[in-house]
Design a protein around this motif. Structure first.
Motif, PDB file in Angstrom:
ATOM      1  N   ALA A  47      -2.027   0.035   7.596  1.00  0.00           N
ATOM      2  CA  ALA A  47      -2.122  -0.456   6.449  1.00  0.00           C
ATOM      3  C   ALA A  47      -1.155   0.122   5.610  1.00  0.00           C
ATOM      4  CB  ALA A  47      -3.648  -0.468   6.029  1.00  0.00           C
ATOM      5  N   ALA A  48      -1.049   1.544   5.543  1.00  0.00           N
ATOM      6  CA  ALA A  48      -0.111   2.211   4.631  1.00  0.00           C
ATOM      7  C   ALA A  48       1.252   1.939   4.920  1.00  0.00           C
ATOM      8  CB  ALA A  48      -0.416   3.609   4.869  1.00  0.00           C
ATOM      9  N   LEU A  49       1.821   1.773   6.124  1.00  0.00           N
ATOM     10  CA  LEU A  49       3.038   1.270   6.405  1.00  0.00           C
ATOM     11  C   LEU A  49       3.298  -0.033   5.713  1.00  0.00           C
ATOM     12  CD1 LEU A  49       3.548   2.575  10.144  1.00  0.00           C
ATOM     13  CD2 LEU A  49       4.641   3.404   8.126  1.00  0.00           C
ATOM     14  N   GLU A  50       2.159  -0.919   5.973  1.00  0.00           N
ATOM     15  CA  GLU A  50       2.452  -2.320   5.451  1.00  0.00           C
ATOM     16  C   GLU A  50       2.491  -2.364   3.951  1.00  0.00           C
ATOM     17  OE1 GLU A  50       3.226  -6.382   5.197  1.00  0.00           O
ATOM     18  OE2 GLU A  50       3.042  -5.011   7.023  1.00  0.00           O
ATOM     19  N   GLN A  54       5.707  -3.523   1.671  1.00  0.00           N
ATOM     20  CA  GLN A  54       5.737  -4.558   0.617  1.00  0.00           C
ATOM     21  C   GLN A  54       6.490  -3.836  -0.545  1.00  0.00           C
ATOM     22  OE1 GLN A  54       1.637  -5.540   0.657  1.00  0.00           O
ATOM     23  NE2 GLN A  54       1.727  -6.855   2.238  1.00  0.00           N
ATOM     24  N   GLN A  55       6.047  -2.450  -0.872  1.00  0.00           N
ATOM     25  CA  GLN A  55       6.319  -2.160  -1.876  1.00  0.00           C
ATOM     26  C   GLN A  55       7.918  -1.939  -2.050  1.00  0.00           C
ATOM     27  OE1 GLN A  55       5.086   1.881  -2.744  1.00  0.00           O
ATOM     28  NE2 GLN A  55       5.862   1.892  -4.678  1.00  0.00           N
ATOM     29  N   ARG A  60      13.226  -3.984  -3.815  1.00  0.00           N
ATOM     30  CA  ARG A  60      14.578  -4.774  -3.479  1.00  0.00           C
ATOM     31  C   ARG A  60      14.627  -5.981  -4.478  1.00  0.00           C
ATOM     32  NH1 ARG A  60      14.108  -2.565   1.647  1.00  0.00           N
ATOM     33  NH2 ARG A  60      12.766  -4.385   2.584  1.00  0.00           N
ATOM     34  N   ALA A  61      13.667  -6.704  -4.557  1.00  0.00           N
ATOM     35  CA  ALA A  61      13.661  -7.955  -5.495  1.00  0.00           C
ATOM     36  C   ALA A  61      14.036  -7.607  -6.685  1.00  0.00           C
ATOM     37  CB  ALA A  61      12.449  -8.792  -5.162  1.00  0.00           C
TER      38      ALA A  61
END
Length: 178
Positions: A47-50, A54-55, A60-61
């Motif tokens: 969950a931390a890696l996901e 996402q962050q 990047r966006a």
């Protein structure tokens, strides 16, 4: 440094029995992993890696949006500079020259010589900050590469009438005004 287990025991949140059971479960899990060669999935780590992925994607966006805005601003500055440097005089403004923008008809007042250059395609009309400016056709083409909506009017230079032109014998009157 005091371990987390010791800190929880001091705070009274866990007792020695719970710590012992937790350690036994952990060692059993490690034994099973060594025997089978399959590692167990740590949900909190996943969950931390996901969340981290996402962050990073959001970052990047946002960077891409910021870069696009900076590039657009740079293009607008280039266009403004090209128009300012290559702006042509409209003359005394005794003749109205009409042109269209979409469905709207606009008018600028130019001299007879400037009108001739506009009709011949040597000058073009460009919009800059709500005003219409006259620039050479070459500059208008460079502006159209960057922002085609800024170039209002570019008359194409027509080819010389050939032998097969059916209207070659008919001359257009000099005082004819569109």
């Amino acid at each position: 440094m005091v371990s987390l287990q010791e800190q929880l025991m001091k705070a009274g949140l866990v007792d020695k029995k719970k710590v012992k059971v937790a350690n036994q479960e952990k060692s059993k899990q490690q034994k099973i992993e060594r025997r089978t060669g399959v590692t167990s999935v740590n949900e909190s780590r996943e969950a931390a890696l996901e969340a981290q992925r996402q962050q990073a994607e959001r970052a990047r966006a946002l960077n891409a949006e910021r870069d696009a805005a900076a590039a657009q601003k740079a293009v607008q500055a280039q266009i403004a500079q090209m128009v300012q440097v290559n702006r042509q005089s409209k003359g005394k403004g005794d003749i109205a020259y009409n042109f269209t923008i979409g469905t709207k008809v606009e008018r600028i007042h130019v001299s007879e010589a400037v009108r001739g250059h506009l009709v011949a395609g040597r000058l073009s009309i460009v919009e800059l900050n709500g005003a219409f400016e006259l620039v050479p056709r070459v500059i208008a083409e460079k502006i159209a590469e960057r922002a085609p909506e800024r170039v209002v009017r570019v008359n194409k230079v027509e080819a010389v009438a050939g032998e097969d032109d059916p209207y070659k014998d008919f001359k257009i009157p000099d005082d004819f005004d569109w």
